[in-house]
Design a protein around this motif. Structure first.
Motif, PDB file in Angstrom:
ATOM      1  N   ASP A  57      12.988 -21.464   9.509  1.00  0.00           N
ATOM      2  CA  ASP A  57      11.798 -22.032   8.864  1.00  0.00           C
ATOM      3  C   ASP A  57      10.966 -20.942   8.207  1.00  0.00           C
ATOM      4  N   SER A  58      10.756 -19.863   8.951  1.00  0.00           N
ATOM      5  CA  SER A  58       9.888 -18.795   8.446  1.00  0.00           C
ATOM      6  C   SER A  58      10.394 -18.287   7.104  1.00  0.00           C
ATOM      7  N   PHE A  59      11.671 -17.984   7.042  1.00  0.00           N
ATOM      8  CA  PHE A  59      12.170 -17.369   5.810  1.00  0.00           C
ATOM      9  C   PHE A  59      12.425 -18.372   4.696  1.00  0.00           C
ATOM     10  N   LYS A  60      12.666 -19.605   5.061  1.00  0.00           N
ATOM     11  CA  LYS A  60      12.713 -20.638   4.013  1.00  0.00           C
ATOM     12  C   LYS A  60      11.314 -20.811   3.424  1.00  0.00           C
ATOM     13  N   THR A  61      10.324 -20.801   4.299  1.00  0.00           N
ATOM     14  CA  THR A  61       8.936 -20.920   3.856  1.00  0.00           C
ATOM     15  C   THR A  61       8.555 -19.795   2.901  1.00  0.00           C
ATOM     16  N   LEU A  62       9.131 -18.636   3.123  1.00  0.00           N
ATOM     17  CA  LEU A  62       8.835 -17.494   2.239  1.00  0.00           C
ATOM     18  C   LEU A  62       9.662 -17.527   0.956  1.00  0.00           C
ATOM     19  N   GLY A  63      10.578 -18.481   0.867  1.00  0.00           N
ATOM     20  CA  GLY A  63      11.332 -18.628  -0.382  1.00  0.00           C
ATOM     21  C   GLY A  63      12.725 -18.016  -0.369  1.00  0.00           C
ATOM     22  N   ALA A  64      13.104 -17.399   0.760  1.00  0.00           N
ATOM     23  CA  ALA A  64      14.453 -16.813   0.807  1.00  0.00           C
ATOM     24  C   ALA A  64      15.476 -17.909   1.092  1.00  0.00           C
ATOM     25  N   MET A  92      17.689   5.110   2.000  1.00  0.00           N
ATOM     26  CA  MET A  92      17.065   3.795   1.800  1.00  0.00           C
ATOM     27  C   MET A  92      15.773   3.960   1.010  1.00  0.00           C
ATOM     28  N   GLN A  93      15.534   2.997   0.151  1.00  0.00           N
ATOM     29  CA  GLN A  93      14.301   2.990  -0.624  1.00  0.00           C
ATOM     30  C   GLN A  93      13.295   2.109   0.115  1.00  0.00           C
ATOM     31  N   VAL A  94      12.212   2.727   0.582  1.00  0.00           N
ATOM     32  CA  VAL A  94      11.276   2.023   1.464  1.00  0.00           C
ATOM     33  C   VAL A  94       9.987   1.691   0.731  1.00  0.00           C
ATOM     34  N   ASN A  95       9.498   0.477   0.881  1.00  0.00           N
ATOM     35  CA  ASN A  95       8.175   0.181   0.350  1.00  0.00           C
ATOM     36  C   ASN A  95       7.315  -0.612   1.327  1.00  0.00           C
ATOM     37  N   ASP A  96       6.013  -0.336   1.255  1.00  0.00           N
ATOM     38  CA  ASP A  96       5.045  -1.139   1.998  1.00  0.00           C
ATOM     39  C   ASP A  96       4.603  -2.264   1.085  1.00  0.00           C
ATOM     40  N   LEU A  97       4.196  -3.363   1.672  1.00  0.00           N
ATOM     41  CA  LEU A  97       3.612  -4.421   0.845  1.00  0.00           C
ATOM     42  C   LEU A  97       2.163  -4.048   0.562  1.00  0.00           C
ATOM     43  N   SER A  98       1.660  -4.384  -0.609  1.00  0.00           N
ATOM     44  CA  SER A  98       0.237  -4.171  -0.863  1.00  0.00           C
ATOM     45  C   SER A  98      -0.530  -5.066   0.111  1.00  0.00           C
ATOM     46  N   PRO A  99      -1.778  -4.690   0.460  1.00  0.00           N
ATOM     47  CA  PRO A  99      -2.531  -5.536   1.400  1.00  0.00           C
ATOM     48  C   PRO A  99      -2.620  -6.989   0.928  1.00  0.00           C
ATOM     49  N   ALA A 100      -2.762  -7.187  -0.384  1.00  0.00           N
ATOM     50  CA  ALA A 100      -2.878  -8.557  -0.900  1.00  0.00           C
ATOM     51  C   ALA A 100      -1.583  -9.330  -0.669  1.00  0.00           C
ATOM     52  N   GLU A 101      -0.443  -8.688  -0.931  1.00  0.00           N
ATOM     53  CA  GLU A 101       0.847  -9.365  -0.736  1.00  0.00           C
ATOM     54  C   GLU A 101       1.132  -9.578   0.746  1.00  0.00           C
ATOM     55  N   ALA A 102       0.745  -8.593   1.549  1.00  0.00           N
ATOM     56  CA  ALA A 102       0.958  -8.732   2.990  1.00  0.00           C
ATOM     57  C   ALA A 102       0.188  -9.936   3.518  1.00  0.00           C
ATOM     58  N   SER A 103      -1.028 -10.128   3.022  1.00  0.00           N
ATOM     59  CA  SER A 103      -1.784 -11.257   3.557  1.00  0.00           C
ATOM     60  C   SER A 103      -1.287 -12.591   2.996  1.00  0.00           C
ATOM     61  N   ARG A 104      -0.730 -12.574   1.791  1.00  0.00           N
ATOM     62  CA  ARG A 104      -0.097 -13.810   1.286  1.00  0.00           C
ATOM     63  C   ARG A 104       1.077 -14.190   2.181  1.00  0.00           C
ATOM     64  N   ARG A 147       1.418 -17.511   4.594  1.00  0.00           N
ATOM     65  CA  ARG A 147       2.548 -18.458   4.546  1.00  0.00           C
ATOM     66  C   ARG A 147       3.209 -18.599   5.909  1.00  0.00           C
ATOM     67  N   LEU A 148       3.426 -17.434   6.526  1.00  0.00           N
ATOM     68  CA  LEU A 148       4.160 -17.436   7.785  1.00  0.00           C
ATOM     69  C   LEU A 148       3.382 -18.096   8.916  1.00  0.00           C
ATOM     70  N   THR A 149       2.061 -17.928   8.896  1.00  0.00           N
ATOM     71  CA  THR A 149       1.305 -18.516  10.004  1.00  0.00           C
ATOM     72  C   THR A 149       1.327 -20.051   9.939  1.00  0.00           C
ATOM     73  N   ARG A 150       1.758 -20.585   8.812  1.00  0.00           N
ATOM     74  CA  ARG A 150       1.922 -22.050   8.774  1.00  0.00           C
ATOM     75  C   ARG A 150       3.045 -22.507   9.700  1.00  0.00           C
ATOM     76  N   VAL A 151       3.910 -21.555  10.037  1.00  0.00           N
ATOM     77  CA  VAL A 151       5.007 -21.880  10.953  1.00  0.00           C
ATOM     78  C   VAL A 151       4.476 -22.097  12.378  1.00  0.00           C
ATOM     79  N   ASN A 152       3.294 -21.525  12.641  1.00  0.00           N
ATOM     80  CA  ASN A 152       2.731 -21.632  13.994  1.00  0.00           C
ATOM     81  C   ASN A 152       2.634 -23.061  14.495  1.00  0.00           C
ATOM     82  N   ALA A 153       2.218 -23.945  13.621  1.00  0.00           N
ATOM     83  CA  ALA A 153       2.035 -25.338  14.037  1.00  0.00           C
ATOM     84  C   ALA A 153       3.346 -25.929  14.536  1.00  0.00           C
TER      85      ALA A 153
END
Ligand code: TK8
Length: 336
Positions: free
Chosen positions: A182-189, A291-303, A307-313
């Motif tokens: 569910d989590s990763f489908k919710t994220l679009g993967a 490996m090419q490593v990247n952090d998510l920007s704070p804005a993308e991380a919170s998006r 999305r993921l916290t919707r899985v909590n319910a």
């Protein structure tokens, strides 16, 4: 007379043999087949080895652990079934793969449940962790302790994931578990459940594009050989759990149970320390491996987080509101 002597001798030998057999049964060395999914050179392998040494030492050699790694006894799910049936004695694996057996285990799959390992230790080793572990017994499994698998991060071979939309179309292996699906489908993967034991080959043959696991595993399983991009997401803390077949457990004496429990606790403390030390260095090693490593920007991380916290319910609904509320209270207490 001679015949009588002979008869006595024969009887004597037979009696002695029967006696020796009875004794051998009383003191039968107990062989424990302990299966795990990662390889010997992983944090999992090192901790299983320590557990084995500890059991042998504290039982005075009467209990022996044969450690069998690299999923040679099967995937997590196959080993769980072998434990339930009594064909295998022990294993360590992901709590996530137990959800099909004990639905309450899904609480640990809640995205962003813990902010750090201190919170994870407090909740896993506290009453909520014990309660969920005890639920396994009615299903034929005995949980001893939780080990740290770790905070999970995303790798793939298609493109750097800098924003949520970059996940679109990535065929991502997830554990055999609905919350992850569910989590990763919710994220679009395009999320596909697969056992860990099939993962390297699936990545290598490009049957899937990516996966998510802690740094330690990405390193010890050599995923850097078949994955180019790593995105630091820390999207969930993943525990491992040390399990015993209930059929086997019920046949042990109280002293033998204590040997296993004490060794399991020692192995937990060792494993968490070892894992954390390795994790602290692993990211740099993965970069060094190319490996090419990247952090998510704070804005993308919170998006992503949003999305993921919707899985909590859905987690709350499947484990029941009482347990969910207990979990939230335990996390809040640990956070203070
Ligand atoms: C090892 C697994 C692994 C887990 C996974 O058997 O499947 O991705 O993280 O550690 O339990």
């Amino acid at each position: 007379m001679n015949q009588l002597k002979q008869l006595c001798a024969v009887l004597g030998v037979a009696l002695a043999a029967a006696g020796a057999q009875a004794q051998a049964q009383d003191f039968k060395p107990r062989l424990i087949r302990f299966g795990y999914g990662l390889n010997e050179q992983s944090n999992q392998g090192r901790a299983v080895k320590l557990f084995a040494q500890e059991v042998e030492k504290t039982s005075g050699g009467k209990m022996k652990v044969r450690a069998i790694g690299a999923a040679a006894l099967g995937s997590d799910v196959q080993m769980q079934q072998a434990l339930i049936g009594g064909a295998q004695e022990m294993m360590v694996g992901s709590t996530a793969t137990l959800v099909g057996i004990t639905k309450e285990m899904a609480i640990w799959d809640t995205p962003f449940l813990f902010n750090n390992t201190r919170e994870a230790d407090a909740v896993l080793d506290g009453p909520v962790g014990q309660k969920v572990m005890d639920k396994l017994q009615e299903k034929g499994l005995v949980g001893l302790v939780y080990w740290e698998n770790g905070f999970r991060n995303l790798t793939n071979n298609k493109q750097p994931v800098a924003k949520l939309e970059d996940l679109n179309g990535i065929k991502l292996r997830v554990m055999q578990n609905n919350v992850f699906l569910d989590s990763f489908k919710t994220l679009g993967a395009n999320a596909v459940p697969l056992p860990f034991s099939e993962l390297f080959t699936a990545l290598e043959t490009k049957a899937v594009d990516g996966q998510e696991n802690p740094y330690n595993t990405i390193l010890s399983s050599k995923f850097y050989e078949v994955q180019k991009y790593l995105t630091v997401t820390n999207h969930v803390y993943s525990p491992w759990i040390v399990l015993v077949s209930k059929k086997y457990w019920d046949g042990l004496s109280a002293a033998e149970k204590n040997v296993l429990l004490a060794a399991a606790r020692k192995s937990r403390d060792f494993e968490r320390k070892d894992t954390r030390e390795e994790a602290a260095k692993a990211l740099a090693e993965l970069k060094a491996k190319g490996m090419q490593v990247n952090d998510l920007s704070p804005a993308e991380a919170s998006r992503m987080r949003d999305r993921l916290t919707r899985v909590n319910a859905s987690v709350a609904a499947s484990v029941g509101m009482d347990l969910w509320n207990e979990l939230q209270a335990a996390v809040a207490k640990a956070r203070k």
